[in-house]
Design an enzyme around this catalytic site. Structure first.
Site, PDB file in Angstrom:
ATOM      1  CB  ILE A 143      -0.915  -0.033   1.234  1.00 45.34           C
ATOM      2  CG1 ILE A 143      -1.804  -1.280   1.167  1.00 45.34           C
ATOM      3  CG2 ILE A 143      -1.770   1.224   1.312  1.00 45.34           C
ATOM      4  CD1 ILE A 143      -1.985  -1.976   2.460  1.00 45.34           C
ATOM      5  N   PRO A 145       1.715   5.564  -0.366  1.00 49.66           N
ATOM      6  CG  PRO A 145       3.458   6.796   0.605  1.00 49.66           C
ATOM      7  CD  PRO A 145       3.160   5.501  -0.098  1.00 49.66           C
ATOM      8  CB  THR A 146      -1.239  10.683  -1.524  1.00 51.23           C
ATOM      9  OG1 THR A 146      -1.431  11.668  -2.509  1.00 51.23           O
ATOM     10  CG2 THR A 146      -1.216  11.340  -0.198  1.00 51.23           C
ATOM     11  CG  ASN A 148       7.278   9.640  -0.457  1.00 52.77           C
ATOM     12  OD1 ASN A 148       7.381  10.852  -0.545  1.00 52.77           O
ATOM     13  ND2 ASN A 148       7.646   8.974   0.625  1.00 52.77           N
ATOM     14  N   GLY A 228      -0.116   6.494   6.816  1.00 50.85           N
ATOM     15  CA  GLY A 228      -0.419   7.007   8.154  1.00 50.85           C
ATOM     16  C   GLY A 228      -0.883   5.908   9.100  1.00 50.85           C
ATOM     17  N   GLY A 246       4.986   3.765   9.201  1.00 55.18           N
ATOM     18  CA  GLY A 246       3.971   4.734   9.575  1.00 55.18           C
ATOM     19  C   GLY A 246       4.446   6.171   9.649  1.00 55.18           C
ATOM     20  CB  CYS A 279       7.500   9.966   6.653  1.00 55.83           C
ATOM     21  SG  CYS A 279       8.635   8.848   5.795  1.00 55.83           S
ATOM     22  CD  GLU A 367       3.172  12.829   9.480  1.00 60.69           C
ATOM     23  OE1 GLU A 367       2.046  12.310   9.564  1.00 60.69           O
ATOM     24  OE2 GLU A 367       4.127  12.266   8.914  1.00 60.69           O
TER      25      GLU A 367
HETATM   26  P1  NAD Z   1      -2.650   7.759   4.232  1.00 60.59           P
HETATM   27  O1  NAD Z   1      -2.500   6.949   5.459  1.00 60.59           O
HETATM   28  O2  NAD Z   1      -3.818   8.649   4.087  1.00 60.59           O
HETATM   29  O3  NAD Z   1      -2.694   6.777   2.958  1.00 60.59           O
HETATM   30  C1  NAD Z   1      -1.692   5.800   2.731  1.00 60.59           C
HETATM   31  C2  NAD Z   1      -2.273   4.680   1.889  1.00 60.59           C
HETATM   32  O4  NAD Z   1      -3.176   3.925   2.667  1.00 60.59           O
HETATM   33  C3  NAD Z   1      -3.081   5.160   0.698  1.00 60.59           C
HETATM   34  O5  NAD Z   1      -2.877   4.279  -0.383  1.00 60.59           O
HETATM   35  C4  NAD Z   1      -4.522   5.106   1.186  1.00 60.59           C
HETATM   36  O6  NAD Z   1      -5.400   4.950   0.128  1.00 60.59           O
HETATM   37  C5  NAD Z   1      -4.478   3.904   2.090  1.00 60.59           C
HETATM   38  N1  NAD Z   1      -5.394   3.902   3.229  1.00 60.59           N
HETATM   39  C6  NAD Z   1      -5.422   4.824   4.225  1.00 60.59           C
HETATM   40  N2  NAD Z   1      -6.313   4.464   5.173  1.00 60.59           N
HETATM   41  C7  NAD Z   1      -6.844   3.283   4.758  1.00 60.59           C
HETATM   42  C8  NAD Z   1      -7.813   2.377   5.295  1.00 60.59           C
HETATM   43  N3  NAD Z   1      -8.421   2.622   6.457  1.00 60.59           N
HETATM   44  N4  NAD Z   1      -8.110   1.267   4.599  1.00 60.59           N
HETATM   45  C9  NAD Z   1      -7.513   1.001   3.414  1.00 60.59           C
HETATM   46  N5  NAD Z   1      -6.585   1.814   2.845  1.00 60.59           N
HETATM   47  C10 NAD Z   1      -6.262   2.930   3.506  1.00 60.59           C
HETATM   48  O7  NAD Z   1      -1.296   8.555   4.074  1.00 60.59           O
HETATM   49  P2  NAD Z   1      -0.835   9.562   2.936  1.00 60.59           P
HETATM   50  O8  NAD Z   1      -1.401  10.893   3.185  1.00 60.59           O
HETATM   51  O9  NAD Z   1      -1.005   8.952   1.607  1.00 60.59           O
HETATM   52  O10 NAD Z   1       0.709   9.581   3.277  1.00 60.59           O
HETATM   53  C11 NAD Z   1       1.233  10.334   4.318  1.00 60.59           C
HETATM   54  C12 NAD Z   1       1.446   9.537   5.578  1.00 60.59           C
HETATM   55  O11 NAD Z   1       2.282   8.431   5.319  1.00 60.59           O
HETATM   56  C13 NAD Z   1       2.152  10.358   6.628  1.00 60.59           C
HETATM   57  O12 NAD Z   1       1.668  10.056   7.899  1.00 60.59           O
HETATM   58  C14 NAD Z   1       3.603   9.941   6.478  1.00 60.59           C
HETATM   59  O13 NAD Z   1       4.388  10.131   7.624  1.00 60.59           O
HETATM   60  C15 NAD Z   1       3.431   8.484   6.168  1.00 60.59           C
HETATM   61  N6  NAD Z   1       4.566   7.950   5.425  1.00 60.59           N
HETATM   62  C16 NAD Z   1       5.391   7.092   6.063  1.00 60.59           C
HETATM   63  C17 NAD Z   1       6.475   6.581   5.389  1.00 60.59           C
HETATM   64  C18 NAD Z   1       7.419   5.647   6.060  1.00 60.59           C
HETATM   65  O14 NAD Z   1       8.302   5.133   5.382  1.00 60.59           O
HETATM   66  N7  NAD Z   1       7.314   5.393   7.341  1.00 60.59           N
HETATM   67  C19 NAD Z   1       6.736   6.959   4.066  1.00 60.59           C
HETATM   68  C20 NAD Z   1       5.849   7.843   3.445  1.00 60.59           C
HETATM   69  C21 NAD Z   1       4.762   8.318   4.137  1.00 60.59           C
END
Ligand code: NAD
Length: 472
Positions: A143, A145-146, A148, A228, A246, A279, A367
């Site tokens: 899964i 993130p938006t 990266n 997230g 996360g 992140c 954040e």
């Molecule tokens: P997000 O959590 O909104 O979405 C991440 C992915 O999960 C997306 O594909 C989204 O469609 C999916 N998703 C979210 N909630 C879901 C659910 N309940 N059920 C099914 N799918 C779900 O995050 P974002 O805005 O895309 O990315 C930013 C977040 O990701 C920030 O919190 C950032 O710190 C974190 N992040 C962490 C890393 C890492 O390596 N630890 C890297 C990049 C981003």
């Protein structure tokens, strides 16, 4: 006209036979719809195809794998592709900036380890030879993130394929178009290089429902969530083996022994990188009182704009913070655009907004993932460390510290327990950009793998040969 080698023809035929056979299996796969270049109408069809691809992939040699990994790097590193991914990701997600996204995609393609990451362990002695080899899971559900979108696909695809898996991606719906483009390009190039089709797949319409279907599909053996807390909790509750990468909220601590000029430059560079989307980017600064004014002065010299008027700071809070969350519309926007929205005309070259606030302020707690950086003044080093630890929220993600006091650096690293701790550099040094070490875009703090690479997308399997092959 290019001709196909007999080996490639053999693989293509095998692939077709497997796909036909798999669709006839009584596991929900019957009636699976064919995908085009890795994009499928429904999740079940995508996973079934990825499973067939993985079975075919097991017949490939390690040299083949290394070649396919190189193919992924080559696709990503074509100058026109780097430019396209960066422009389209900014356009489609409304987040980040093109130049930094080019740097991030390049880093994903160049710094992600390949098959060399899979190291065999061995014991030999009177009883024979035992090895631990690193072996694939099969189909991985990833899964992304938006923030990266393409970087994570490049990074995960290299690591997961290097380890011998196939992967089904579940991109953020807002990044679907560019993720589809990349998956198509990768599939075409991999097939042309002789790889099984559908090693990298996804669905036409990514959604929470599709992600849930992926998480519960019996052919998916490992889940890797980069996002997230919602999605990390979801994979950890799935009942499957899961890697959770996360949220972070990285503090940057600056003490009185630091090279303030350099610290200021590093913090502005790290915090404004891709408009603060990573992140790992500095999200708040905790500075010792004695050097805070100088630090802010130097930050302004390096492209920061200091917001001093408390009324404007409040206006900015009302615009970009909603309770405990950032307002999505402002995530990853340019500093000048954010300033304009509160009626401030930013000087040319403004990369980052800084604002001195008390420790309890939302700019410290939330954040934000936008180029707004809280500066907090601490009276003592102990207080600064306490605050940095609290601000990081126990995410165990990333922290930076600027200091020439080895004892203070060591104490802070022990106290904050982050996966990445950068000393005297911008945060992105922690993912290999200007710092030693390999790179990743999936930093698994919650589940402890740390900076993930091929070896984390694989199972450890013991092979024991009794009474032989020992030459000691
Ligand atoms: P997000 O959590 O909104 O979405 C991440 C992915 O999960 C997306 O594909 C989204 O469609 C999916 N998703 C979210 N909630 C879901 C659910 N309940 N059920 C099914 N799918 C779900 O995050 P974002 O805005 O895309 O990315 C930013 C977040 O990701 C920030 O919190 C950032 O710190 C974190 N992040 C962490 C890393 C890492 O390596 N630890 C890297 C990049 C981003």
């Amino acid at each position: 006209m290019s001709t196909m080698s007999p080996e490639v023809v053999r693989r293509v035929i095998e692939q077709v036979v497997r796909e036909v056979a798999t669709r006839q299996q009584p596991n929900g796969a019957a009636g699976a719809s064919p995908g085009v270049d890795g994009i499928f109408a429904d999740m079940d069809s995508a996973i079934v195809a990825a499973d067939a691809a993985w079975r075919s992939y097991m017949d490939c040699s390690m040299k083949d794998r290394a070649r396919f990994v190189q193919t992924i790097r080559d696709v990503a590193l074509k100058p026109e592709n780097l430019e396209h991914m960066a422009r389209e990701a900014v356009e489609q997600t409304g987040m980040g900036n093109v130049l930094d996204k080019i740097a991030k995609n390049r880093a994903a393609a160049e710094l992600t380890p390949g098959t060399e990451d899979l190291i065999t362990e061995a014991w030999s002695g009177d009883d024979g030879l035992t090895t631990i080899e690193i072996s694939p899971y099969g189909v991985i559900g990833a899964i992304t993130p938006t923030t990266n979108p393409t970087e994570t696909v490049i990074n995960n695809a290299i690591g997961m394929l290097a380890a011998g898996n196939s992967v089904v991606f579940s991109p953020h719906p807002r990044a679907t178009k560019i993720t589809h483009w990349l998956i198509r390009e990768l599939n075409r190039a991999l097939v042309a290089a002789g790889a099984p089709a559908n090693l990298i797949v996804t669905v036409q319409n990514p959604s929470i429902e599709n992600t849930n279907a992926m998480m519960s599909h019996k052919l998916v053996r490992l889940l890797v969530a980069t996002g997230g807390p919602g999605i990390v909790n979801a994979v950890l509750s799935s009942g499957k083996k899961a890697i959770g990468a996360g949220a972070g909220n990285p503090p940057a601590l600056v003490d009185a022994t630091a090279n303030i000029e350099k610290a200021a430059r590093d913090i502005v560079l790290g915090s404004s990188f891709d408009n603060n989307l990573p992140c790992t980017s500095e999200k708040e600064v905790i500075a010792l009182d004695a050097i805070t004014d100088l630090l802010k002065f130097e930050m302004v010299k390096n492209g920061a704009y200091e917001l001093r008027d408390p009324a404007l700071i409040d206006k900015l809070v009302a615009l970009v913070v909603n309770g405990r969350h950032a307002v999505t519309d402002w995530v990853g926007k340019d500093a000048s655009v954010i300033l304009e929205a509160i009626g401030v005309l930013a000087p040319a070259g403004t990369r980052l907004i800084i604002a001195e606030v008390p420790f309890e302020h939302p700019f410290v707690r939330v954040e934000l993932m936008m180029p707004i950086l809280a500066i907090v003044r601490a009276a003592t080093l102990d207080q600064a460390m306490d605050w940095a630890v609290i601000a990081e929220h126990g995410n165990r993600h990333t922290a930076t510290m600027h200091s020439s006091d080895v004892n203070a650096l060591t104490k802070m690293a022990k106290r904050i327990q982050t996966t990445i701790f950068v000393k005297n550099g911008p945060s992105y040094a922690g993912i290999g950009i200007g710092g030693e070490g390999y790179g990743t875009f999936t930093i698994a703090g919650p589940t402890g793998e740390g900076l993930t690479s091929a070896r984390h997308f694989a199972r450890r399997r013991r092979c024991v040969l009794v009474g032989g092959l020992n030459v000691r």
